[in-house]
Structures are given as C-alpha cells and as structure tokens.
Design a protein around this motif. Structure first.
Motif, PDB file in Angstrom:
ATOM      1  N   ALA A 160       0.838  -1.203   0.000  1.00 48.01           N
ATOM      2  CA  ALA A 160       0.000   0.000   0.000  1.00 48.01           C
ATOM      3  C   ALA A 160       0.870   1.248   0.000  1.00 48.01           C
ATOM      4  N   LEU A 161       0.323   2.334  -0.565  1.00 53.20           N
ATOM      5  CA  LEU A 161       1.001   3.624  -0.601  1.00 53.20           C
ATOM      6  C   LEU A 161       0.107   4.696   0.008  1.00 53.20           C
ATOM      7  N   GLY A 162       0.711   5.643   0.670  1.00 55.30           N
ATOM      8  CA  GLY A 162       0.014   6.826   1.161  1.00 55.30           C
ATOM      9  C   GLY A 162       1.041   7.912   1.378  1.00 55.30           C
ATOM     10  N   ILE A 163       0.890   9.057   0.733  1.00 54.83           N
ATOM     11  CA  ILE A 163       1.946  10.065   0.788  1.00 54.83           C
ATOM     12  C   ILE A 163       1.390  11.439   1.150  1.00 54.83           C
ATOM     13  N   ARG A 164       2.300  12.312   1.517  1.00 49.83           N
ATOM     14  CA  ARG A 164       2.030  13.733   1.687  1.00 49.83           C
ATOM     15  C   ARG A 164       3.263  14.475   1.203  1.00 49.83           C
ATOM     16  N   ILE A 165       3.069  15.595   0.530  1.00 52.11           N
ATOM     17  CA  ILE A 165       4.182  16.435   0.113  1.00 52.11           C
ATOM     18  C   ILE A 165       3.966  17.821   0.691  1.00 52.11           C
ATOM     19  N   THR A 166       4.934  18.288   1.461  1.00 52.70           N
ATOM     20  CA  THR A 166       4.848  19.600   2.077  1.00 52.70           C
ATOM     21  C   THR A 166       6.150  20.345   1.860  1.00 52.70           C
ATOM     22  N   ARG A 167       6.059  21.573   1.367  1.00 56.51           N
ATOM     23  CA  ARG A 167       7.226  22.386   1.024  1.00 56.51           C
ATOM     24  C   ARG A 167       8.165  21.629   0.086  1.00 56.51           C
ATOM     25  N   GLY A 168       7.568  20.808  -0.798  1.00 55.84           N
ATOM     26  CA  GLY A 168       8.343  20.081  -1.788  1.00 55.84           C
ATOM     27  C   GLY A 168       9.011  18.827  -1.282  1.00 55.84           C
ATOM     28  N   VAL A 169       8.727  18.432  -0.032  1.00 54.93           N
ATOM     29  CA  VAL A 169       9.369  17.262   0.581  1.00 54.93           C
ATOM     30  C   VAL A 169       8.322  16.196   0.857  1.00 54.93           C
ATOM     31  N   THR A 170       8.648  14.963   0.529  1.00 56.21           N
ATOM     32  CA  THR A 170       7.718  13.847   0.704  1.00 56.21           C
ATOM     33  C   THR A 170       7.725  13.353   2.147  1.00 56.21           C
ATOM     34  N   MET A 171       6.547  12.869   2.571  1.00 59.99           N
ATOM     35  CA  MET A 171       6.395  12.199   3.860  1.00 59.99           C
ATOM     36  C   MET A 171       5.518  10.958   3.677  1.00 59.99           C
ATOM     37  N   HIS A 172       5.426  10.166   4.734  1.00 62.86           N
ATOM     38  CA  HIS A 172       4.704   8.885   4.693  1.00 62.86           C
ATOM     39  C   HIS A 172       5.327   8.030   3.580  1.00 62.86           C
ATOM     40  N   GLY A 173       4.623   7.089   3.002  1.00 60.32           N
ATOM     41  CA  GLY A 173       5.301   6.285   1.994  1.00 60.32           C
ATOM     42  C   GLY A 173       4.625   4.982   1.689  1.00 60.32           C
ATOM     43  N   LEU A 174       5.292   3.864   1.989  1.00 65.80           N
ATOM     44  CA  LEU A 174       4.822   2.569   1.509  1.00 65.80           C
ATOM     45  C   LEU A 174       4.909   1.519   2.602  1.00 65.80           C
ATOM     46  N   ALA A 175       4.075   0.499   2.442  1.00 69.42           N
ATOM     47  CA  ALA A 175       4.059  -0.628   3.378  1.00 69.42           C
ATOM     48  C   ALA A 175       3.913  -1.916   2.578  1.00 69.42           C
ATOM     49  N   LEU A 176       4.880  -2.808   2.717  1.00 73.35           N
ATOM     50  CA  LEU A 176       4.877  -4.097   2.023  1.00 73.35           C
ATOM     51  C   LEU A 176       4.565  -5.196   3.032  1.00 73.35           C
ATOM     52  N   ASN A 177       3.495  -5.939   2.775  1.00 68.88           N
ATOM     53  CA  ASN A 177       3.119  -7.047   3.646  1.00 68.88           C
ATOM     54  C   ASN A 177       4.063  -8.220   3.431  1.00 68.88           C
ATOM     55  N   CYS A 178       4.849  -8.535   4.436  1.00 66.92           N
ATOM     56  CA  CYS A 178       5.832  -9.626   4.342  1.00 66.92           C
ATOM     57  C   CYS A 178       5.297 -10.886   5.019  1.00 66.92           C
ATOM     58  N   ASP A 179       5.409 -10.955   6.337  1.00 64.24           N
ATOM     59  CA  ASP A 179       4.883 -12.125   7.058  1.00 64.24           C
ATOM     60  C   ASP A 179       3.970 -11.701   8.201  1.00 64.24           C
ATOM     61  N   ASN A 180       3.300 -10.575   8.024  1.00 67.01           N
ATOM     62  CA  ASN A 180       2.341 -10.100   9.023  1.00 67.01           C
ATOM     63  C   ASN A 180       1.045 -10.887   8.984  1.00 67.01           C
ATOM     64  N   THR A 181       0.283 -10.819  10.067  1.00 64.01           N
ATOM     65  CA  THR A 181      -1.055 -11.389  10.071  1.00 64.01           C
ATOM     66  C   THR A 181      -1.981 -10.537   9.201  1.00 64.01           C
ATOM     67  N   LEU A 182      -3.025 -11.158   8.685  1.00 61.22           N
ATOM     68  CA  LEU A 182      -4.056 -10.433   7.938  1.00 61.22           C
ATOM     69  C   LEU A 182      -5.321 -10.238   8.774  1.00 61.22           C
ATOM     70  N   GLU A 183      -5.286 -10.705  10.013  1.00 58.30           N
ATOM     71  CA  GLU A 183      -6.480 -10.680  10.863  1.00 58.30           C
ATOM     72  C   GLU A 183      -7.077  -9.284  10.997  1.00 58.30           C
ATOM     73  N   PHE A 184      -6.218  -8.287  11.173  1.00 59.09           N
ATOM     74  CA  PHE A 184      -6.717  -6.944  11.500  1.00 59.09           C
ATOM     75  C   PHE A 184      -7.395  -6.261  10.316  1.00 59.09           C
ATOM     76  N   TYR A 185      -7.163  -6.744   9.111  1.00 59.44           N
ATOM     77  CA  TYR A 185      -7.869  -6.200   7.949  1.00 59.44           C
ATOM     78  C   TYR A 185      -9.341  -6.596   7.951  1.00 59.44           C
ATOM     79  N   ASP A 186      -9.687  -7.622   8.720  1.00 58.83           N
ATOM     80  CA  ASP A 186     -11.078  -8.093   8.745  1.00 58.83           C
ATOM     81  C   ASP A 186     -12.014  -7.124   9.454  1.00 58.83           C
ATOM     82  N   TYR A 187     -11.451  -6.180  10.206  1.00 61.98           N
ATOM     83  CA  TYR A 187     -12.269  -5.300  11.036  1.00 61.98           C
ATOM     84  C   TYR A 187     -12.400  -3.881  10.478  1.00 61.98           C
TER      85      TYR A 187
END
Length: 251
Positions: A160-187
């Motif tokens: 997933a991606l989610g970004i913010r750009i302020t004063r020309g500088v990027t913040m936030h970014g990306l998240a790659l699901n590696c070996d995490n649980t998927l349980e919390f997406y159910d809610y």
C-alpha cells in the motif's frame, strides 16, 4: 507508462532535487506517533536544506491509521486505536511483519506527485516480482501493488502507498506485507476497498518472507526508481473504481 499524462521529467531522469546519496535509517519497531513526529521534523529540516534526503525503514506495533479520505464506515469494529493522519487515502493497518519505508525526499521542481507515486510502485513491483510473485502489477484506478486473482474479487493488495508532500518534501510512503497477520484487515474496509482482498509475500510464496529479507532489495529499487535508473513500465492487469474519488476530506 501508466501515468495519465506525460511525466514532467524524462523517465530516465532523477526526480530528486539532490544527487547526494540518500541517508538510510533502519529503526526497527517504532510507535506510529513517534515515527510520524520524526518524519515531520526531518521533512522540515530537509526543506531547509539542513539534512540530505532520508529513508526511514521500520515496523510499527499494531495500529490503524486513517488518511484524509477515510469514511465513518471504514473504521474498525474491534476497538483497536486509530490515528488520524495527514496523508492521502483512507484507512489501513500497520503491524509487525510489515515492511514500512518513509522516504523524506526533496523533489525537483516542478513537483510531479503522480510520477513520484508511480516510481514508488515500480520499485515495489520489481522487488515483489524478483522475490517470486511474478504476476504482481497495478490495477488502474487504485494505488499500490496488486496480485491478480481468478476473479476481480480475488485480486489482492500486497503493498500500500500513502503520501504527503509539504514544502516540496515527501512524507509517509509505503508498506509491504511480508509475514504479518491479515487478521486486522477483517475489522476495517482497508483503503476503502470492499471488493478485493489483501495478501502477504509469505502467503503468495508459501514460505516465510521476512521484513529483513525484503529490506535491502527494496531500498536498492527505490534508489534506482527515484534516480531514473528503474524506468516506470505498464504493469496494469485490471481496472477498478478509485476508492477515494469524489469523497470529502476528513474535517
């Protein structure tokens, strides 16, 4: 190219304002609010040219974060805390086993947000494919990296991606699901998408794929993508409605 218009910079040209090496900070498991505060501090310092471009590499304890387009019906039903953040998009979950990277990058003028997002996606797609998920690509109308299923409902987001750009500088970014649980997406309704699924690298490859395994390849691919050495290509395999289009921003 999958961008809706020609990028402001040639595909083989850097979109960074600086040609100095990017500083990488591997932080381990970090509280979300602490990491957000750190990002804000670094972004302000980068805008003032006090530091070089930086990528934060980390994992978060289990937490939901709600972007500016999050709707009331998206929110969790399990009582886990939610932090309302200043990035785009809707709600998502972060937790152990998920590789998170926050690029604090000063972009060259003119700022090209679409090209920046596409380059992040390209880095992710290349790394996910090289690890063995060879069909990974894009769904037109939706950000992130997806793995095709037998039907649209079985398409699953692996990054997933989610970004913010302020004063020309990027913040936030990306998240790659590696070996995490998927349980919390159910809610929640993850990223506001109720008609498709979520997956992990481990589920796709049927072996344990750790954050440590994916960190160095993704850092290398990000550096190549931002520098123009990894050129954005058309990896689109489907199209679907944009889950943020026409929605009001959270007040």
């Amino acid at each position: 190219m999958t961008a809706p218009r020609k990028p402001f910079f040639p595909a083989d040209q850097s979109i960074r304002d600086s040609d100095a090496p990017v500083t990488v900070r591997e932080l381990g498991l970090v509280d979300y609010q602490e990491a957000w505060d750190l990002q804000a501090d670094l972004a302000a310092r980068r805008a003032a040219d006090e530091i070089e471009d930086t990528i934060l590499v980390l994992e978060h304890p289990s937490i939901y974060t709600a972007g500016k387009r999050t709707q009331p019906e998206d929110r969790p039903t399990n009582g886990l805390p939610v932090i309302d953040v200043d990035r785009g998009g809707r709600i998502t979950w972060h937790g152990p086993g998920q590789l998170v990277m926050y690029p604090i990058i000063k972009l060259a003028d003119p700022i090209d947000v679409v090209d920046y997002v596409r380059r992040l996606e390209e880095a992710l797609i290349q790394v996910v494919r090289q690890a063995g998920v060879t069909t990974a690509g894009r769904i037109d109308g939706r950000s992130g990296v997806w793995v095709p299923g037998a039907s649209p409902a079985e398409h699953a987001k692996v990054a997933a991606l989610g970004i913010r750009i302020t004063r020309g500088v990027t913040m936030h970014g990306l998240a790659l699901n590696c070996d995490n649980t998927l349980e919390f997406y159910d809610y929640v309704v993850p990223c506001g998408i109720a008609d498709a699924g979520v997956t992990t690298m481990s589920a796709q490859l049927r072996r344990d794929v750790t954050v440590a395994e994916m960190t160095a390849p993704l850092l290398g691919a990000l550096d190549d993508a931002l520098a123009g050495r990894l050129v954005v290509a058309d990896h689109t395999f489907a199209s679907a409605p944009d889950p943020t289009k026409g929605l009001p921003r959270r007040s």
